[in-house]
Every structure is written in C-alpha cells, then in structure tokens.
Design an enzyme around this catalytic site. Structure first.
Site, PDB file in Angstrom:
ATOM      1  N   LYS A 186      25.184  -5.589  -2.035  1.00  0.00           N
ATOM      2  CA  LYS A 186      26.786  -5.620  -1.675  1.00  0.00           C
ATOM      3  C   LYS A 186      27.554  -4.974  -0.712  1.00  0.00           C
ATOM      4  O   LYS A 186      28.618  -4.619  -0.379  1.00  0.00           O
ATOM      5  CB  LYS A 186      27.955  -4.807  -3.078  1.00  0.00           C
ATOM      6  N   ARG A 211      11.060   3.804   4.089  1.00  0.00           N
ATOM      7  CA  ARG A 211      10.662   2.378   4.546  1.00  0.00           C
ATOM      8  C   ARG A 211      12.167   1.779   5.250  1.00  0.00           C
ATOM      9  O   ARG A 211      12.819   1.733   4.620  1.00  0.00           O
ATOM     10  CB  ARG A 211       9.734   2.254   3.820  1.00  0.00           C
ATOM     11  N   ARG A 242       0.594  -1.219   0.282  1.00  0.00           N
ATOM     12  CA  ARG A 242       0.324   0.021  -0.187  1.00  0.00           C
ATOM     13  C   ARG A 242       1.260   1.179   0.035  1.00  0.00           C
ATOM     14  O   ARG A 242       0.918   2.128  -0.803  1.00  0.00           O
ATOM     15  CB  ARG A 242      -0.983  -0.290   0.854  1.00  0.00           C
ATOM     16  N   THR A 243       2.348   1.626   1.019  1.00  0.00           N
ATOM     17  CA  THR A 243       2.555   2.705   1.063  1.00  0.00           C
ATOM     18  C   THR A 243       3.603   2.838   0.159  1.00  0.00           C
ATOM     19  O   THR A 243       2.935   4.501  -0.803  1.00  0.00           O
ATOM     20  CB  THR A 243       3.329   2.553   2.577  1.00  0.00           C
ATOM     21  N   HIS A 272       4.221   6.237  10.843  1.00  0.00           N
ATOM     22  CA  HIS A 272       4.094   5.796  10.156  1.00  0.00           C
ATOM     23  C   HIS A 272       3.278   6.926  10.053  1.00  0.00           C
ATOM     24  O   HIS A 272       2.155   6.919  10.174  1.00  0.00           O
ATOM     25  CB  HIS A 272       3.740   4.694  10.177  1.00  0.00           C
TER      26      HIS A 272
HETATM   27  N1  ASP Z   1       1.428  -0.971   6.695  1.00  0.00           N
HETATM   28  C1  ASP Z   1       1.940  -0.780   8.136  1.00  0.00           C
HETATM   29  C2  ASP Z   1       3.283  -0.660   8.058  1.00  0.00           C
HETATM   30  O1  ASP Z   1       3.840  -0.622   7.323  1.00  0.00           O
HETATM   31  C3  ASP Z   1       0.871  -1.561   9.570  1.00  0.00           C
HETATM   32  C4  ASP Z   1       1.361  -3.258   9.481  1.00  0.00           C
HETATM   33  O2  ASP Z   1       2.474  -3.402   8.900  1.00  0.00           O
HETATM   34  O3  ASP Z   1       1.148  -3.823  10.500  1.00  0.00           O
HETATM   35  O4  ASP Z   1       3.868  -0.514   9.692  1.00  0.00           O
END
Ligand code: ASP
Length: 332
Positions: free
Chosen positions: A86, A108, A58-59, A136
């Site tokens: 590497k 991320r 999703r993100t 987040h």
């Molecule tokens: N997608 C959200 C996160 O990356 C929630 C999860 O993974 O549970 O934190």
C-alpha cells in the site's frame, strides 16, 4: 572486540580478533545444535523480527531457526503480504515493527545501505542479511566456519572466487573475511562481471579458471545474479558455463583435498555441474548447517552477551521449560 551493536558489514567485527571470537562462539552453538533438543534459554524474553524485502530461503529460515534455538520470540515480515504493497516506506515499516517491541531486526533489501538506514532509525540491533550488491556478513562468517572445519584454518590458503563478482554481496563480505584471516583471494570472472574499480580490494584477478584451479584450496562459485543485471554481460549462459562453469572435467583439475563452495541458490548446470555439487568435496550442505550456529552466535553477541563473551553455563543449559526427552526417546 568492543560490544557489538549492529552487524552491517564484516568490518563491524573489527578485524581478525573479532571474527575469530564469533567463530569460537559458533563452536558452542554447533554443540547445542547437535543436542537431542537443540534449544537453550540464552535469549528468553528477547524478540527477533525479520524484515525481508527480497526473496530468501536459507538466510531467512536460518535466522528464524537460530532465534528459536536461543528461545527468542520471532516475528516475520514479508513484503508480498504487508502494507508495503500500500506504499508504506521502509522507515515507517521499521518504526512500526520496533513499536511492537523488538530487540533485533534482521534486514534484507535490494538497496545497498538499507540495513544501515534502518539502524539509524530504530533502537533495536540490526543485522544485515544481504543488501543489494553490498554485503552479506553472516554468509561470510558461515563460509569461514565451514573452511575452518574442512581445512583447519584460513591462514596461507588460496581461494578462487569465481563468477558474478560484480553483483555479489557475498563476494564483498567473503573477500574482506577471507583476507582478514590470512587467505589469498583470486577473483576469476569475465571482465564484464568484475567490479569496474578494484582499487583497495586485496585480491588478484584472472580470466582463466583452468589455470587457477590446480593451485587453490577452495573454489567458491557465485550465482549468476540475473535479477541484478541490467544489460547482457555475458554472450550466453552456455558460453559462460563453457569458460567459467565448474564442470566435471574442470573439477578433475582441483588438487587433492580442495573444496567446492557455493552460497546457494545454485543454478545447477550453469556455474556448477549437478554432479560436482554432490561430490564429497562440495561443502554446500555444511554451509547451510553451519549457518544456523553462526547466526545463533551473532544474535547472542548482539542481544545476550553483555560484557561476558563466553556464554554462561546457564545460557547454554537445557531449557528448563522443555521436557528433557520425549517419553519414547527415554524408553528407546
Ligand atoms: N543467497 C546469497 C545472497 O542472498 C547468494 C545469492 O543469492 O546468490 O546474496
């Protein structure tokens, strides 16, 4: 709100007024997203790179869609096919991406604080797309937007955040965001899945989901973060579900009009019953849909707004390089 340079924590928005500003801006981008051609020239000439060291569906897609709808160029980095394999460090990787000329980096990482480190090394704006157990922020913004859309506002609402709070960056950002806008939050979890020290958290806690459910406007279910657990914190997933899962029977205890939220990815049958995930009270698909517009608002605030926070008519105009309609649509 002072000009936004990075979005690393919900606190970077400076409280309720800053958060409300992002939500208001999101309204404009929801309208853009509903157009036949959901694309505006607001960030033409800007480049947004995504630097994801952890899995995401999703993100990542949502930030990329948001950047494209604003006419920014996008660059995407994935650990599994990069020189990280590497041994290249986070710093060298960030500097390499920056040297290619990017305006924003969406990060991320499994380590809390990694986006902050990147922000200290590069000149580009950095957005935290989830760092370890820490935060987040764009998830919290899309959650707020969804609650506001369904319930009209946050003030005076009671929200239960249920499950693996200890390992959840979503829970941290959500608690900050929900309480900033006047909601009351109860964390519901076994003791082993609550952070050991809740000093300073503006929350109540409970171990009894059945008792809490009839009194809430929102039940927010968290995923069991098995990738972050180093020890067995629940006897078994079956026992966890028996006490803390939103089963069909438990969902029947919710008040009329209460909504069910989950950030995804869901473990259907663990924290949420499959039938409950698909109820009209469930906002899970709305959350994903709103995520694109919220991220457009965040990228616009970082890269496009300057001192003028209301998008100019030009920024939201139909993209002059796009044909207005495909011929088939004009004929229809
Ligand atoms: N997608 C959200 C996160 O990356 C929630 C999860 O993974 O549970 O934190």
């Amino acid at each position: 709100m002072a000009p936004l340079r990075h979005l690393l924590s919900i606190e970077d928005l400076g409280g309720a007024a800053g958060i409300e500003e992002v939500l208001r801006l999101t309204d404009s981008f929801v309208e853009v997203s509903e157009r036949a051609i959901p694309r505006v020239p607001a960030l033409r000439g800007k480049t947004v790179a995504s630097l994801f060291y952890e899995d995401s569906t999703r993100t990542r897609l949502s930030f990329e869609a948001a950047a494209k709808r604003l006419s920014a160029d996008t660059m995407s980095f994935s650990v599994s096919s990069s020189s990280v394999k590497k041994g290249e460090s986070l710093r060298d990787t960030a500097l390499t991406i920056e040297a290619m000329g990017v305006d924003a980096i969406v990060v991320r990482h499994s380590s809390s604080g990694a986006p902050q480190r990147v922000a200290s090394w590069v000149g580009a704006s950095v957005v935290n797309a989830g760092d370890g157990w820490h935060e987040h922020p764009t998830q919290a913004l899309l959650d707020l937007y969804t609650i506001r859309q369904r319930l009209g506002g946050l003030d005076g609402r009671h929200i239960a955040v249920v499950g693996d709070v200890k390992h959840s960056r979503v829970a941290r950002s959500d608690v900050l965001a929900f309480t900033a806008l006047g909601a009351t939050v109860t964390l519901v979890a076994p003791g082993t899945l609550l952070p050991p020290d809740l000093t300073g958290w503006p929350v109540e806690t409970s171990h009894d989901l059945d008792a809490v459910l009839p009194n809430v406007d929102v039940v927010y279910l968290l995923r069991m973060q098995r990738e972050r657990m180093t020890e067995a914190l629940v006897p078994s997933l079956r026992e966890y579900t028996a006490r803390f899962g939103l089963t069909v029977r438990r969902a029947g205890r919710l008040a009329d009009g209460a909504i069910v939220m989950h950030p995804g990815p869901m473990n259907r049958g663990v924290e949420i019953a499959p039938e409950v995930a698909d109820l009209p009270a469930s906002t899970i698909v709305d959350q994903v849909r709103n995520g694109v517009a919220v991220r457009m608002a965040v990228l616009y605030l970082l890269l496009g707004a300057g001192t003028d926070r209301v998008p100019t008519t030009d920024a939201l105009a139909l993209d002059p390089e796009e044909p207005l309609r495909r011929p088939a649509e004009v004929d229809a």
